[in-house]
Design a protein around this motif. Structure first.
Motif, PDB file in Angstrom:
ATOM      1  N   PHE A  57      23.869  73.899  68.746  1.00 55.09           N
ATOM      2  CA  PHE A  57      23.391  74.345  67.430  1.00 55.09           C
ATOM      3  C   PHE A  57      24.342  75.352  66.788  1.00 55.09           C
ATOM      4  N   ASP A  94      14.063  75.813  70.884  1.00 57.40           N
ATOM      5  CA  ASP A  94      14.754  74.543  70.701  1.00 57.40           C
ATOM      6  C   ASP A  94      16.225  74.795  71.023  1.00 57.40           C
ATOM      7  N   ASP A 105      19.277  67.679  73.037  1.00 54.66           N
ATOM      8  CA  ASP A 105      18.507  68.449  72.049  1.00 54.66           C
ATOM      9  C   ASP A 105      17.039  68.404  72.440  1.00 54.66           C
ATOM     10  N   HIS A 106      16.567  69.483  73.129  1.00 58.06           N
ATOM     11  CA  HIS A 106      15.116  69.448  73.329  1.00 58.06           C
ATOM     12  C   HIS A 106      14.473  70.808  73.343  1.00 58.06           C
ATOM     13  N   GLU A 201       9.988  64.586  68.609  1.00 57.58           N
ATOM     14  CA  GLU A 201       9.656  66.003  68.560  1.00 57.58           C
ATOM     15  C   GLU A 201       8.488  66.325  67.636  1.00 57.58           C
ATOM     16  N   GLU A 232       9.899  68.682  72.412  1.00 60.36           N
ATOM     17  CA  GLU A 232      10.903  67.643  72.118  1.00 60.36           C
ATOM     18  C   GLU A 232      11.549  67.126  73.402  1.00 60.36           C
TER      19      GLU A 232
HETATM   20 MG    MG Z   1      15.634  70.213  68.820  1.00 61.55          MG
END
Ligand code: MG
Ligand code: MG
Length: 272
Positions: A57, A94, A105-106, A201, A232
């Motif tokens: 991110f 996240d 991505d979770h 998600e 997610e």
């Molecule tokens: Mg995410």
């Protein structure tokens, strides 16, 4: 255009997803009253870099940190700060990772100490809806079927399903086609086919579905200030069926939680 992944690419994506899973597991032990989200952010960044990966991110669309941290009525995209967490808060964390050219991505919504009963129920139902969504991710089913499954389940509890934010395809980009809304109509939308990898998600509010954007350009909050939950997972479609690339096992291990929710979606290795 949907980018179909080979089995080799999916294994690389599993590596990225698992680093996120391990990061969340590490954070699970640290999340408690008095701790700041900026502290959690620094821990996460070091942890990811120690695993020969890059925070996914950080710098993406100019986001300033490693984690999106969204307490209580914040839905997603909150920026880490120096305000200590308080007893009874919930905190959506996240996290994204980039390794071998692929993103993981979770997200998980954590309880900070003892949370209110109604909030606990929101977390339980939102997490369950994630697995209901995963179950709907099979060859020949459609985006609308998956969204409908999540919406139908969560709205039966009177909760609000956020419309403006959705799941997505995942791969060499953090956000690939198709969008995966947490609402929808059965039989509508793109068909799921083998080799797709998506982030499912659900973002579910205790009260109204309506949200507002903050002036920081990132933070999104419920308009009625009631809590919002977010879970997610990254899921690949292999041999017609959903297979989890990410896992909450590290979180559960840290928190002493027993769960069999992921078993139907784990990679099954052939027994000798
Ligand atoms: Mg995410
Ligand atoms: Mg995502």
């Amino acid at each position: 255009m949907v980018k179909i992944k080979s089995l080799e690419e999916i294994e690389l994506m599993r590596e990225s997803a698992l680093i996120v899973s391990q990061t969340l597991g590490m954070l699970a032990k640290e999340i408690k009253p008095g701790v700041t989200t900026l502290y959690l952010d620094r821990l996460a960044e070091s942890f990811i870099r120690d695993h020969s990966a890059v925070p996914g991110f950080l710098g993406l669309y100019d986001f300033p940190n490693t984690l999106c941290v969204s307490p209580n009525a914040e839905v997603v995209h909150g920026i880490p700060n120096d305000k200590p967490l308080e007893e009874g808060d919930i905190l959506s964390v996240d996290c994204g990772v980039l390794k071998n050219g692929f993103y993981g991505d979770h997200a998980y919504t954590f309880e900070v100490g003892q949370v209110a009963k109604a909030t606990k129920k929101l977390l339980e139902v939102t997490k369950k809806s994630l697995y209901i969504g995963i179950e709907a991710f099979y060859h020949g089913n459609r985006v609308g079927d998956l969204g409908y499954a999540i919406q139908n389940y969560t709205e039966s509890f009177g909760y609000g399903v956020v419309r403006e934010l959705v799941g997505h395809g995942l791969g060499k980009s953090m956000h690939e086609s198709p969008e995966i809304p947490n609402y929808g109509k059965r039989g509508k939308g793109k068909k799921f086919i083998n080799g797709m990898v998506i982030a499912i998600e659900p973002m579910i509010n205790l009260g109204t579905k309506n949200i507002r954007h903050f002036s920081d350009g990132w933070t999104i909050k419920t308009v009625d200030n009631q809590p919002s939950a977010h879970f997610e997972h990254n899921v690949a479609l292999i041999d017609g069926k959903p297979q989890l690339l990410s896992t909450f096992d590290y979180i559960y291990e840290a928190l002493g939680i027993q769960s069999d929710e992921e078993i139907p979606f784990k990679k099954h290795t052939a027994k000798a």
